[in-house]
Enzyme design. Structure first.
Site, PDB file in Angstrom:
ATOM      1  N   ASN A  10       0.912  -1.310   0.035  1.00  0.00           N
ATOM      2  CA  ASN A  10       0.063  -0.060   0.063  1.00  0.00           C
ATOM      3  C   ASN A  10       0.968   1.346   0.028  1.00  0.00           C
ATOM      4  OD1 ASN A  10      -1.890   2.147   0.497  1.00  0.00           O
ATOM      5  ND2 ASN A  10      -2.426   1.481   2.416  1.00  0.00           N
ATOM      6  N   TRP A  11       1.227   1.932  -1.211  1.00  0.00           N
ATOM      7  CA  TRP A  11       2.047   3.165  -1.269  1.00  0.00           C
ATOM      8  C   TRP A  11       1.628   4.253  -0.733  1.00  0.00           C
ATOM      9  CZ3 TRP A  11       4.264   2.292  -7.058  1.00  0.00           C
ATOM     10  CH2 TRP A  11       4.745   1.049  -7.085  1.00  0.00           C
ATOM     11  N   LYS A  12       0.269   4.070  -0.311  1.00  0.00           N
ATOM     12  CA  LYS A  12      -0.584   5.499   0.163  1.00  0.00           C
ATOM     13  C   LYS A  12      -0.256   6.716  -0.536  1.00  0.00           C
ATOM     14  CE  LYS A  12      -0.265   3.047   4.784  1.00  0.00           C
ATOM     15  NZ  LYS A  12      -0.015   3.445   6.127  1.00  0.00           N
ATOM     16  N   HIS A  96      -9.379   1.148   4.848  1.00  0.00           N
ATOM     17  CA  HIS A  96      -7.983   1.189   5.774  1.00  0.00           C
ATOM     18  C   HIS A  96      -8.294   2.358   6.745  1.00  0.00           C
ATOM     19  CE1 HIS A  96      -4.204   2.629   6.440  1.00  0.00           C
ATOM     20  NE2 HIS A  96      -3.808   1.540   5.744  1.00  0.00           N
ATOM     21  N   GLU A  98      -6.818   4.707   7.857  1.00  0.00           N
ATOM     22  CA  GLU A  98      -6.537   6.118   7.602  1.00  0.00           C
ATOM     23  C   GLU A  98      -7.872   6.712   6.930  1.00  0.00           C
ATOM     24  OE1 GLU A  98      -2.764   5.450   5.388  1.00  0.00           O
ATOM     25  OE2 GLU A  98      -1.947   4.895   7.332  1.00  0.00           O
ATOM     26  N   GLU A 168      -5.094  -4.856  10.694  1.00  0.00           N
ATOM     27  CA  GLU A 168      -4.103  -3.674  10.846  1.00  0.00           C
ATOM     28  C   GLU A 168      -4.428  -3.143  11.986  1.00  0.00           C
ATOM     29  OE1 GLU A 168      -2.328  -2.667   6.650  1.00  0.00           O
ATOM     30  OE2 GLU A 168      -3.795  -1.221   7.301  1.00  0.00           O
ATOM     31  N   GLY A 174       2.665   2.603  10.878  1.00  0.00           N
ATOM     32  CA  GLY A 174       3.478   3.471  10.588  1.00  0.00           C
ATOM     33  C   GLY A 174       4.290   3.957  11.910  1.00  0.00           C
ATOM     34  N   SER A 214       3.784  -1.835  10.598  1.00  0.00           N
ATOM     35  CA  SER A 214       5.090  -1.882  10.475  1.00  0.00           C
ATOM     36  C   SER A 214       5.796  -3.477  10.426  1.00  0.00           C
ATOM     37  CB  SER A 214       5.705  -1.693  12.133  1.00  0.00           C
ATOM     38  OG  SER A 214       5.056  -0.206  12.500  1.00  0.00           O
ATOM     39  N   GLY A 235       2.984  -1.116   4.324  1.00  0.00           N
ATOM     40  CA  GLY A 235       3.001   0.432   4.014  1.00  0.00           C
ATOM     41  C   GLY A 235       4.419   0.868   3.768  1.00  0.00           C
ATOM     42  N   GLY A 236       5.202   1.321   4.639  1.00  0.00           N
ATOM     43  CA  GLY A 236       6.614   2.161   4.692  1.00  0.00           C
ATOM     44  C   GLY A 236       7.450   0.902   3.916  1.00  0.00           C
TER      45      GLY A 236
HETATM   46  P1  13P Z   1       3.061   0.527   7.615  1.00  0.00           P
HETATM   47  O1  13P Z   1       3.679  -0.736   7.195  1.00  0.00           O
HETATM   48  O2  13P Z   1       3.743   1.702   7.207  1.00  0.00           O
HETATM   49  O3  13P Z   1       3.066   0.380   9.147  1.00  0.00           O
HETATM   50  O4  13P Z   1       1.617   0.616   7.264  1.00  0.00           O
HETATM   51  C1  13P Z   1       0.807  -0.603   7.059  1.00  0.00           C
HETATM   52  C2  13P Z   1      -0.555  -0.206   6.370  1.00  0.00           C
HETATM   53  O5  13P Z   1      -1.140   0.907   6.835  1.00  0.00           O
HETATM   54  C3  13P Z   1      -0.704  -0.915   5.154  1.00  0.00           C
HETATM   55  O6  13P Z   1      -1.985  -0.578   4.657  1.00  0.00           O
END
Ligand code: 13P
Length: 255
Positions: A10-12, A96, A98, A168, A174, A214, A235-236
């Site tokens: 997920n590149w956000k 998600h 967010e 999640e 994050g 994470s 994510g990251g």
């Molecule tokens: P991180 O891997 O940056 O913690 O993010 C996870 C995430 O929200 C994937 O959708």
């Protein structure tokens, strides 16, 4: 193992179209022929087309990060399932945290999106998870149950086979704070049991439940060794080719 591992990035809100193409070219070169792990990348809407083209001929699949449930209409700034399908997206992340936190996505609205995605033959990656306060007050399983039951209302058994669920924990996203293997496995097993109640044990046992929060190459192996953790929503760690490739390798090694 009856469930093939799935690693999804997920590149956000990261990467311009050019940056996205560079990243995905590196991924295709490294793991584009992977057959023992399913791989999905979810760039922002603006990069879907260029990333889709760069993925052409590889085994890596394209996903979006959100969509609107309506087929078309006066929804300024929104994107429909059909638009995503026309760019060859086959997955879409829905619910998600967010989106829930910053953009007001409710369980009911997420449910509308899930139903619309399934109708358009997009595979939803439905995200659920508790906040830190909810975990500390002992309501993790209740929160996850509510999000799942509400998010999946009206989904038929037949459609359910196309679902992916992502657990999640909000406090792990994050933050560098990863859930322990016990914490994650407990929730994943609970989700699987619930899916079994909703759609029958055969489907419950078939559906993939990803962990997100994470997840990195350093902690992936132990999470992926748990019986009900079938992959990761990253994510990251998905923003750089090397770490994403290492995560795919960890999933492959855990088979
Ligand atoms: P991180 O891997 O940056 O913690 O993010 C996870 C995430 O929200 C994937 O959708």
């Amino acid at each position: 193992m009856i469930r093939k591992k799935l690693i999804a990035g997920n590149w956000k809100m990261n990467k311009t179209s050019g940056e996205a193409t560079n990243l995905v070219s590196d991924l295709v070169a490294a793991v584009g022929r992977s057959s023992d792990v399913d791989i999905v990348v979810c760039p922002s809407f603006t990069s879907l087309e260029s990333v889709g083209k760069a993925l052409d001929g590889s085994s890596v699949k394209l996903g979006a990060q959100n969509m609107h449930p309506a087929r078309s209409g006066a929804y300024t700034g929104e994107v429909s399932a059909e638009m995503l399908r026309s760019l060859f997206a086959s997955f879409v992340i829905l619910g998600h945290s967010e989106r829930r936190t910053y953009f007001g996505d409710t369980d009911a609205f997420v449910n509308e999106k899930v139903l619309a995605a399934l109708k358009s033959e997009l595979k939803p990656i439905l995200c659920v998870g508790e906040t830190l306060a909810e975990r500390e007050s002992g309501s993790t399983l209740k929160v996850v149950q509510t999000q799942l039951e509400a998010g999946l209302e009206g989904v038929t058994k037949e459609q359910a086979a196309n679902l992916v669920i992502a657990y999640e924990p909000v406090w792990a996203i994050g933050t560098g704070k990863v859930a322990t293997t016990d914490q994650a496995q407990e929730v994943h097993a609970f989700i699987r049991e619930l899916l079994g109640k909703l759609f029958g044990a055969a489907i419950g046992n078939k559906l993939r439940i990803l962990y997100g929060g994470s997840m990195e190459p350093a902690n992936a192996a132990e999470l992926l060794a748990e019986p009900d953790i079938d992959g990761g929503l990253i994510g990251g760690g998905a923003l750089e080719a090397r770490s994403f490739v290492d995560l795919v390798k960890a999933a492959s090694a855990s088979n």
